[in-house]
Enzyme design. Sequence first.
Site, PDB file in Angstrom:
ATOM      1  N   SER A  10      16.717  -7.489  26.301  1.00  0.00           N
ATOM      2  CA  SER A  10      17.683  -7.415  27.396  1.00  0.00           C
ATOM      3  C   SER A  10      18.717  -8.518  27.264  1.00  0.00           C
ATOM      4  O   SER A  10      18.382  -9.711  27.285  1.00  0.00           O
ATOM      5  CB  SER A  10      16.973  -7.552  28.744  1.00  0.00           C
ATOM      6  OG  SER A  10      17.937  -7.731  29.773  1.00  0.00           O
ATOM      7  N   HIS A  34      18.999  -3.516  25.413  1.00  0.00           N
ATOM      8  CA  HIS A  34      18.893  -3.153  26.826  1.00  0.00           C
ATOM      9  C   HIS A  34      20.018  -3.835  27.607  1.00  0.00           C
ATOM     10  O   HIS A  34      20.156  -5.059  27.559  1.00  0.00           O
ATOM     11  CB  HIS A  34      17.529  -3.574  27.382  1.00  0.00           C
ATOM     12  CG  HIS A  34      17.235  -3.043  28.743  1.00  0.00           C
ATOM     13  ND1 HIS A  34      16.820  -1.741  28.960  1.00  0.00           N
ATOM     14  CD2 HIS A  34      17.297  -3.626  29.975  1.00  0.00           C
ATOM     15  CE1 HIS A  34      16.627  -1.552  30.260  1.00  0.00           C
ATOM     16  NE2 HIS A  34      16.923  -2.683  30.897  1.00  0.00           N
ATOM     17  N   ASP A  36      21.594  -4.411  31.231  1.00  0.00           N
ATOM     18  CA  ASP A  36      21.362  -4.343  32.674  1.00  0.00           C
ATOM     19  C   ASP A  36      22.679  -4.384  33.422  1.00  0.00           C
ATOM     20  O   ASP A  36      23.394  -5.392  33.393  1.00  0.00           O
ATOM     21  CB  ASP A  36      20.488  -5.518  33.123  1.00  0.00           C
ATOM     22  CG  ASP A  36      19.044  -5.364  32.678  1.00  0.00           C
ATOM     23  OD1 ASP A  36      18.429  -4.349  33.039  1.00  0.00           O
ATOM     24  OD2 ASP A  36      18.551  -6.248  31.964  1.00  0.00           O
ATOM     25  N   MET A  38      24.253  -4.345  37.044  1.00  0.00           N
ATOM     26  CA  MET A  38      23.936  -4.550  38.462  1.00  0.00           C
ATOM     27  C   MET A  38      25.235  -4.664  39.247  1.00  0.00           C
ATOM     28  O   MET A  38      26.198  -5.280  38.780  1.00  0.00           O
ATOM     29  CB  MET A  38      23.112  -5.830  38.653  1.00  0.00           C
ATOM     30  CG  MET A  38      21.862  -5.910  37.809  1.00  0.00           C
ATOM     31  SD  MET A  38      20.910  -7.409  38.200  1.00  0.00           S
ATOM     32  CE  MET A  38      19.798  -7.493  36.801  1.00  0.00           C
ATOM     33  N   HIS A  67      20.698   0.336  31.646  1.00  0.00           N
ATOM     34  CA  HIS A  67      19.892   0.438  32.873  1.00  0.00           C
ATOM     35  C   HIS A  67      20.807   0.175  34.055  1.00  0.00           C
ATOM     36  O   HIS A  67      21.215  -0.959  34.299  1.00  0.00           O
ATOM     37  CB  HIS A  67      18.747  -0.581  32.790  1.00  0.00           C
ATOM     38  CG  HIS A  67      17.876  -0.612  34.001  1.00  0.00           C
ATOM     39  ND1 HIS A  67      16.963  -1.638  34.231  1.00  0.00           N
ATOM     40  CD2 HIS A  67      17.752   0.232  35.067  1.00  0.00           C
ATOM     41  CE1 HIS A  67      16.334  -1.399  35.370  1.00  0.00           C
ATOM     42  NE2 HIS A  67      16.796  -0.287  35.896  1.00  0.00           N
ATOM     43  N   MET A  69      21.417  -0.397  37.636  1.00  0.00           N
ATOM     44  CA  MET A  69      20.877  -0.792  38.941  1.00  0.00           C
ATOM     45  C   MET A  69      22.051  -0.794  39.919  1.00  0.00           C
ATOM     46  O   MET A  69      22.526  -1.835  40.369  1.00  0.00           O
ATOM     47  CB  MET A  69      20.200  -2.163  38.835  1.00  0.00           C
ATOM     48  CG  MET A  69      18.869  -2.098  38.117  1.00  0.00           C
ATOM     49  SD  MET A  69      18.180  -3.735  37.737  1.00  0.00           S
ATOM     50  CE  MET A  69      18.836  -3.971  36.094  1.00  0.00           C
ATOM     51  N   MET A 138       9.542  -0.192  36.579  1.00  0.00           N
ATOM     52  CA  MET A 138       9.805  -1.610  36.788  1.00  0.00           C
ATOM     53  C   MET A 138       8.484  -2.332  37.043  1.00  0.00           C
ATOM     54  O   MET A 138       7.727  -1.943  37.940  1.00  0.00           O
ATOM     55  CB  MET A 138      10.744  -1.821  37.973  1.00  0.00           C
ATOM     56  CG  MET A 138      12.148  -1.251  37.786  1.00  0.00           C
ATOM     57  SD  MET A 138      13.042  -1.931  36.364  1.00  0.00           S
ATOM     58  CE  MET A 138      13.124  -3.678  36.806  1.00  0.00           C
ATOM     59  N   ASP A 176       9.820  -2.591  32.178  1.00  0.00           N
ATOM     60  CA  ASP A 176      10.847  -3.628  32.258  1.00  0.00           C
ATOM     61  C   ASP A 176      10.445  -4.642  33.315  1.00  0.00           C
ATOM     62  O   ASP A 176      10.293  -4.289  34.484  1.00  0.00           O
ATOM     63  CB  ASP A 176      12.191  -2.979  32.613  1.00  0.00           C
ATOM     64  CG  ASP A 176      13.335  -3.975  32.714  1.00  0.00           C
ATOM     65  OD1 ASP A 176      13.114  -5.183  32.516  1.00  0.00           O
ATOM     66  OD2 ASP A 176      14.469  -3.537  32.999  1.00  0.00           O
TER      67      ASP A 176
END
Length: 226
Positions: A10, A34, A36, A38, A67, A69, A138, A176
């Site tokens: 990540s 990965h 992330d 957000m 991913h 979020m 998660m 994760d």
Amino acid sequence: MDAKPIIAPSILAADFSRLADEVAAIELAADWVHVDVMDNHFVPNLTIGLPVVQSLRKATSMPFDVHLMITDPERWAPGYAEAGAYNVTFHAEACENPVALAKTLRAAGSKAGLAIDRDTPVEPYLELLPYIDTLLIMTIKAGFGGQAFMPEMLDKVRDVRRRIQAKNLEVRLEVDGGIAADTIVQAAEAGADAFVAGTAVYGAADPAEAVRRLRALAAEASPSHD
């Protein structure tokens, strides 16, 4: 399906001022990167968005495991597929029609993933497994790096693995949160076959070697290992 463990470092744990270099450091060792995303809405933190992913796409040929979020993934997720992401995962809690969004993502050129947060039961989503490519469990509360792994989340992993095997589905089962040398074994034994690792990789003196070690541990602990 090839059960070879996937290690997805990540970049949330990487040096954001040197992202291209940080990805290059794990390029020959890792399977996916990965990413992330957000939005400071679905989760409290704000990280990177589509422009950074588009720029980073030009710097590496590695598969991007994005991913999301974020709220309103129906609006934003297809852009990541169009930007060249290999897999785009959105949260079950943020999406009213996961099957429709999965179809949209596949049409836009990526695989489709569904993420289940810490406090969300997995049972209502088991019926959706035939329509997605990745299910992400998660093992922490989504939204913050550096949290401690929660072994009680592995019951969800076991439930999903049982359903995948019972229906003979080709679905990656990803975990994760707090994945490191001591916890990847537990997650692999429970049936996970894709592992997101942040601090365990980017906090190591040699990130590529950390990836190789994690993969070896996961492969050894996998139920499919002879």
